[in-house]
Write a protein that holds these residues in place. Structure first.
Motif, PDB file in Angstrom:
ATOM      1  N   ASP A   1       0.857  -1.182   0.000  1.00 47.47           N
ATOM      2  CA  ASP A   1       0.000   0.000   0.000  1.00 47.47           C
ATOM      3  C   ASP A   1       0.894   1.232   0.000  1.00 47.47           C
ATOM      4  O   ASP A   1       1.826   1.308   0.808  1.00 47.47           O
ATOM      5  CB  ASP A   1      -0.886  -0.041   1.259  1.00 47.47           C
ATOM      6  CG  ASP A   1      -1.938   1.027   1.283  1.00 47.47           C
ATOM      7  OD1 ASP A   1      -1.580   2.226   1.318  1.00 47.47           O
ATOM      8  OD2 ASP A   1      -3.134   0.677   1.286  1.00 47.47           O
ATOM      9  N   SER A   2       0.598   2.182  -0.860  1.00 48.17           N
ATOM     10  CA  SER A   2       1.441   3.373  -0.965  1.00 48.17           C
ATOM     11  C   SER A   2       1.486   4.171   0.329  1.00 48.17           C
ATOM     12  O   SER A   2       2.427   4.930   0.568  1.00 48.17           O
ATOM     13  CB  SER A   2       0.971   4.269  -2.114  1.00 48.17           C
ATOM     14  OG  SER A   2      -0.349   4.732  -1.864  1.00 48.17           O
ATOM     15  N   ARG A   3       0.499   3.983   1.207  1.00 47.63           N
ATOM     16  CA  ARG A   3       0.467   4.691   2.493  1.00 47.63           C
ATOM     17  C   ARG A   3       1.138   3.895   3.599  1.00 47.63           C
ATOM     18  O   ARG A   3       1.136   4.307   4.764  1.00 47.63           O
ATOM     19  CB  ARG A   3      -0.979   5.002   2.890  1.00 47.63           C
ATOM     20  CG  ARG A   3      -1.664   5.937   1.892  1.00 47.63           C
ATOM     21  CD  ARG A   3      -3.149   5.995   2.143  1.00 47.63           C
ATOM     22  NE  ARG A   3      -3.737   4.725   1.685  1.00 47.63           N
ATOM     23  CZ  ARG A   3      -5.013   4.431   1.741  1.00 47.63           C
ATOM     24  NH1 ARG A   3      -5.859   5.282   2.256  1.00 47.63           N
ATOM     25  NH2 ARG A   3      -5.467   3.273   1.291  1.00 47.63           N
ATOM     26  N   GLY A   4       1.724   2.769   3.237  1.00 47.49           N
ATOM     27  CA  GLY A   4       2.331   1.893   4.234  1.00 47.49           C
ATOM     28  C   GLY A   4       3.726   2.320   4.634  1.00 47.49           C
ATOM     29  O   GLY A   4       4.243   3.358   4.219  1.00 47.49           O
ATOM     30  N   ARG A   5       4.346   1.478   5.430  1.00 48.47           N
ATOM     31  CA  ARG A   5       5.699   1.703   5.943  1.00 48.47           C
ATOM     32  C   ARG A   5       6.724   1.398   4.857  1.00 48.47           C
ATOM     33  O   ARG A   5       6.650   0.353   4.207  1.00 48.47           O
ATOM     34  CB  ARG A   5       5.911   0.792   7.145  1.00 48.47           C
ATOM     35  CG  ARG A   5       7.274   0.874   7.759  1.00 48.47           C
ATOM     36  CD  ARG A   5       7.361  -0.033   8.974  1.00 48.47           C
ATOM     37  NE  ARG A   5       8.737  -0.139   9.407  1.00 48.47           N
ATOM     38  CZ  ARG A   5       9.183  -1.071  10.221  1.00 48.47           C
ATOM     39  NH1 ARG A   5       8.354  -1.988  10.695  1.00 48.47           N
ATOM     40  NH2 ARG A   5      10.460  -1.107  10.558  1.00 48.47           N
ATOM     41  N   GLN A   6       7.670   2.289   4.686  1.00 46.42           N
ATOM     42  CA  GLN A   6       8.777   2.050   3.769  1.00 46.42           C
ATOM     43  C   GLN A   6       9.961   1.517   4.568  1.00 46.42           C
ATOM     44  O   GLN A   6      10.181   1.931   5.700  1.00 46.42           O
ATOM     45  CB  GLN A   6       9.163   3.331   3.036  1.00 46.42           C
ATOM     46  CG  GLN A   6       8.085   3.821   2.091  1.00 46.42           C
ATOM     47  CD  GLN A   6       8.508   5.049   1.307  1.00 46.42           C
ATOM     48  OE1 GLN A   6       9.691   5.290   1.101  1.00 46.42           O
ATOM     49  NE2 GLN A   6       7.536   5.821   0.867  1.00 46.42           N
ATOM     50  N   MET A   7      10.694   0.582   3.965  1.00 40.94           N
ATOM     51  CA  MET A   7      11.853  -0.015   4.630  1.00 40.94           C
ATOM     52  C   MET A   7      13.007  -0.108   3.649  1.00 40.94           C
ATOM     53  O   MET A   7      12.791  -0.341   2.459  1.00 40.94           O
ATOM     54  CB  MET A   7      11.540  -1.440   5.110  1.00 40.94           C
ATOM     55  CG  MET A   7      10.461  -1.582   6.121  1.00 40.94           C
ATOM     56  SD  MET A   7      10.372  -3.330   6.642  1.00 40.94           S
ATOM     57  CE  MET A   7       8.678  -3.428   7.180  1.00 40.94           C
ATOM     58  N   THR A   8      14.210  -0.004   4.167  1.00 44.24           N
ATOM     59  CA  THR A   8      15.379  -0.332   3.357  1.00 44.24           C
ATOM     60  C   THR A   8      15.431  -1.852   3.234  1.00 44.24           C
ATOM     61  O   THR A   8      14.756  -2.577   3.983  1.00 44.24           O
ATOM     62  CB  THR A   8      16.678   0.161   4.025  1.00 44.24           C
ATOM     63  OG1 THR A   8      16.853  -0.549   5.259  1.00 44.24           O
ATOM     64  CG2 THR A   8      16.653   1.668   4.272  1.00 44.24           C
ATOM     65  N   SER A   9      16.245  -2.346   2.337  1.00 42.68           N
ATOM     66  CA  SER A   9      16.395  -3.796   2.189  1.00 42.68           C
ATOM     67  C   SER A   9      16.898  -4.430   3.483  1.00 42.68           C
ATOM     68  O   SER A   9      16.450  -5.515   3.864  1.00 42.68           O
ATOM     69  CB  SER A   9      17.358  -4.119   1.040  1.00 42.68           C
ATOM     70  OG  SER A   9      16.815  -3.693  -0.179  1.00 42.68           O
ATOM     71  N   GLU A  10      17.812  -3.750   4.167  1.00 45.85           N
ATOM     72  CA  GLU A  10      18.359  -4.290   5.416  1.00 45.85           C
ATOM     73  C   GLU A  10      17.297  -4.342   6.515  1.00 45.85           C
ATOM     74  O   GLU A  10      17.220  -5.323   7.260  1.00 45.85           O
ATOM     75  CB  GLU A  10      19.559  -3.458   5.884  1.00 45.85           C
ATOM     76  CG  GLU A  10      20.760  -3.536   4.971  1.00 45.85           C
ATOM     77  CD  GLU A  10      20.726  -2.549   3.789  1.00 45.85           C
ATOM     78  OE1 GLU A  10      21.686  -2.548   3.006  1.00 45.85           O
ATOM     79  OE2 GLU A  10      19.732  -1.811   3.641  1.00 45.85           O
ATOM     80  N   VAL A  11      16.493  -3.306   6.617  1.00 44.71           N
ATOM     81  CA  VAL A  11      15.432  -3.287   7.634  1.00 44.71           C
ATOM     82  C   VAL A  11      14.380  -4.340   7.298  1.00 44.71           C
ATOM     83  O   VAL A  11      13.885  -5.045   8.187  1.00 44.71           O
ATOM     84  CB  VAL A  11      14.820  -1.876   7.764  1.00 44.71           C
ATOM     85  CG1 VAL A  11      13.548  -1.888   8.607  1.00 44.71           C
ATOM     86  CG2 VAL A  11      15.852  -0.908   8.339  1.00 44.71           C
ATOM     87  N   PHE A  12      14.043  -4.478   6.022  1.00 39.45           N
ATOM     88  CA  PHE A  12      13.087  -5.505   5.609  1.00 39.45           C
ATOM     89  C   PHE A  12      13.627  -6.893   5.944  1.00 39.45           C
ATOM     90  O   PHE A  12      12.897  -7.750   6.450  1.00 39.45           O
ATOM     91  CB  PHE A  12      12.777  -5.384   4.114  1.00 39.45           C
ATOM     92  CG  PHE A  12      11.809  -6.418   3.616  1.00 39.45           C
ATOM     93  CD1 PHE A  12      10.496  -6.439   4.067  1.00 39.45           C
ATOM     94  CD2 PHE A  12      12.209  -7.368   2.687  1.00 39.45           C
ATOM     95  CE1 PHE A  12       9.589  -7.403   3.607  1.00 39.45           C
ATOM     96  CE2 PHE A  12      11.322  -8.321   2.222  1.00 39.45           C
ATOM     97  CZ  PHE A  12      10.011  -8.339   2.682  1.00 39.45           C
TER      98      PHE A  12
ATOM     99  N   LEU B   1       0.667  -5.674   8.624  1.00 36.54           N
ATOM    100  CA  LEU B   1       1.604  -4.651   8.153  1.00 36.54           C
ATOM    101  C   LEU B   1       1.122  -4.117   6.816  1.00 36.54           C
ATOM    102  O   LEU B   1       0.726  -4.884   5.943  1.00 36.54           O
ATOM    103  CB  LEU B   1       3.012  -5.248   7.989  1.00 36.54           C
ATOM    104  CG  LEU B   1       4.081  -4.344   7.374  1.00 36.54           C
ATOM    105  CD1 LEU B   1       4.404  -3.159   8.288  1.00 36.54           C
ATOM    106  CD2 LEU B   1       5.360  -5.136   7.071  1.00 36.54           C
ATOM    107  N   LEU B   2       1.164  -2.793   6.684  1.00 34.91           N
ATOM    108  CA  LEU B   2       0.998  -2.154   5.389  1.00 34.91           C
ATOM    109  C   LEU B   2       2.399  -1.752   4.960  1.00 34.91           C
ATOM    110  O   LEU B   2       3.100  -1.039   5.686  1.00 34.91           O
ATOM    111  CB  LEU B   2       0.096  -0.912   5.480  1.00 34.91           C
ATOM    112  CG  LEU B   2      -1.335  -1.168   5.917  1.00 34.91           C
ATOM    113  CD1 LEU B   2      -2.094   0.154   6.047  1.00 34.91           C
ATOM    114  CD2 LEU B   2      -2.053  -2.087   4.952  1.00 34.91           C
ATOM    115  N   LEU B   3       2.828  -2.235   3.803  1.00 30.72           N
ATOM    116  CA  LEU B   3       4.189  -2.034   3.319  1.00 30.72           C
ATOM    117  C   LEU B   3       4.150  -1.249   2.023  1.00 30.72           C
ATOM    118  O   LEU B   3       3.379  -1.574   1.117  1.00 30.72           O
ATOM    119  CB  LEU B   3       4.861  -3.395   3.085  1.00 30.72           C
ATOM    120  CG  LEU B   3       6.283  -3.405   2.558  1.00 30.72           C
ATOM    121  CD1 LEU B   3       7.244  -2.783   3.567  1.00 30.72           C
ATOM    122  CD2 LEU B   3       6.707  -4.838   2.232  1.00 30.72           C
ATOM    123  N   SER B   4       4.984  -0.237   1.932  1.00 33.85           N
ATOM    124  CA  SER B   4       5.062   0.576   0.720  1.00 33.85           C
ATOM    125  C   SER B   4       6.388   0.336   0.017  1.00 33.85           C
ATOM    126  O   SER B   4       7.433   0.288   0.665  1.00 33.85           O
ATOM    127  CB  SER B   4       4.947   2.060   1.086  1.00 33.85           C
ATOM    128  OG  SER B   4       5.171   2.870  -0.048  1.00 33.85           O
TER     129      SER B   4
END
Length: 153
Positions: free
Chosen positions: A69-80, A115-118
């Motif tokens: 979802d575009s309104r979700g949480r953004q993560m770096t590859s390392e955090v993901f 989780l909502l993920l962007s």
């Protein structure tokens, strides 16, 4: 751990506009992930069909739902990767990563998600979003295992 990459829309490769290249690459990354987890890709014609499928899934632990979802949480590859590793270490049995309908997720679907993920502020074609998620799953597993695929870039 089982991972499902789900999307709302026509089945991969069966649309009027074939997405063959994207679908092939997506499957390549899901196949690479199979060294770390069981992976599958599932298409649903409607959000309601996906929600019904989610209700029918049973396992030792509750199903975890991640909605793109575009309104979700953004993560770096390392955090993901760290997030995925924590779920693995918490013995989460099944995670569903779902790409929604063009009109966006309903409130019912959003409430079902843990989780909502962007993937970022840009809108992506479904086939491209599936490819990005599949690649990031593979990248996360290689980060967790110390594989050289992700060399800090």
């Amino acid at each position: 751990m089982n991972l499902t990459l789900a999307h709302i829309g026509v089945k991969s490769g069966s649309s009027a506009k074939p997405q063959g290249g994207f679908d092939l690459l997506t499957q390549t990354y899901l196949d690479r992930c199979s060294s770390y987890a069981r992976c599958q890709s599932v298409a649903f014609r409607t959000e309601e069909a996906m929600l019904e499928w989610l209700r029918r899934q049973q396992g030792r632990t509750p199903l975890m739902v991640v909605l793109l979802d575009s309104r979700g949480r953004q993560m770096t590859s390392e955090v993901f990767a760290a997030w995925l590793g924590q779920r693995r270490d918490q013995d989460v049995q099944h995670i569903v990563f779902a790409i929604g309908p063009a009109s966006g997720w309903s409130e019912e679907a959003r409430a079902r998600a843990q989780l909502l993920l962007s993937l970022g502020p840009m809108t992506l074609a479904h086939a491209l979003a599936r490819l990005v998620v599949a690649e990031q799953l593979y990248r996360a597993f290689t980060i967790l295992s110390g594989h050289p695929y992700h060399a800090g870039h």
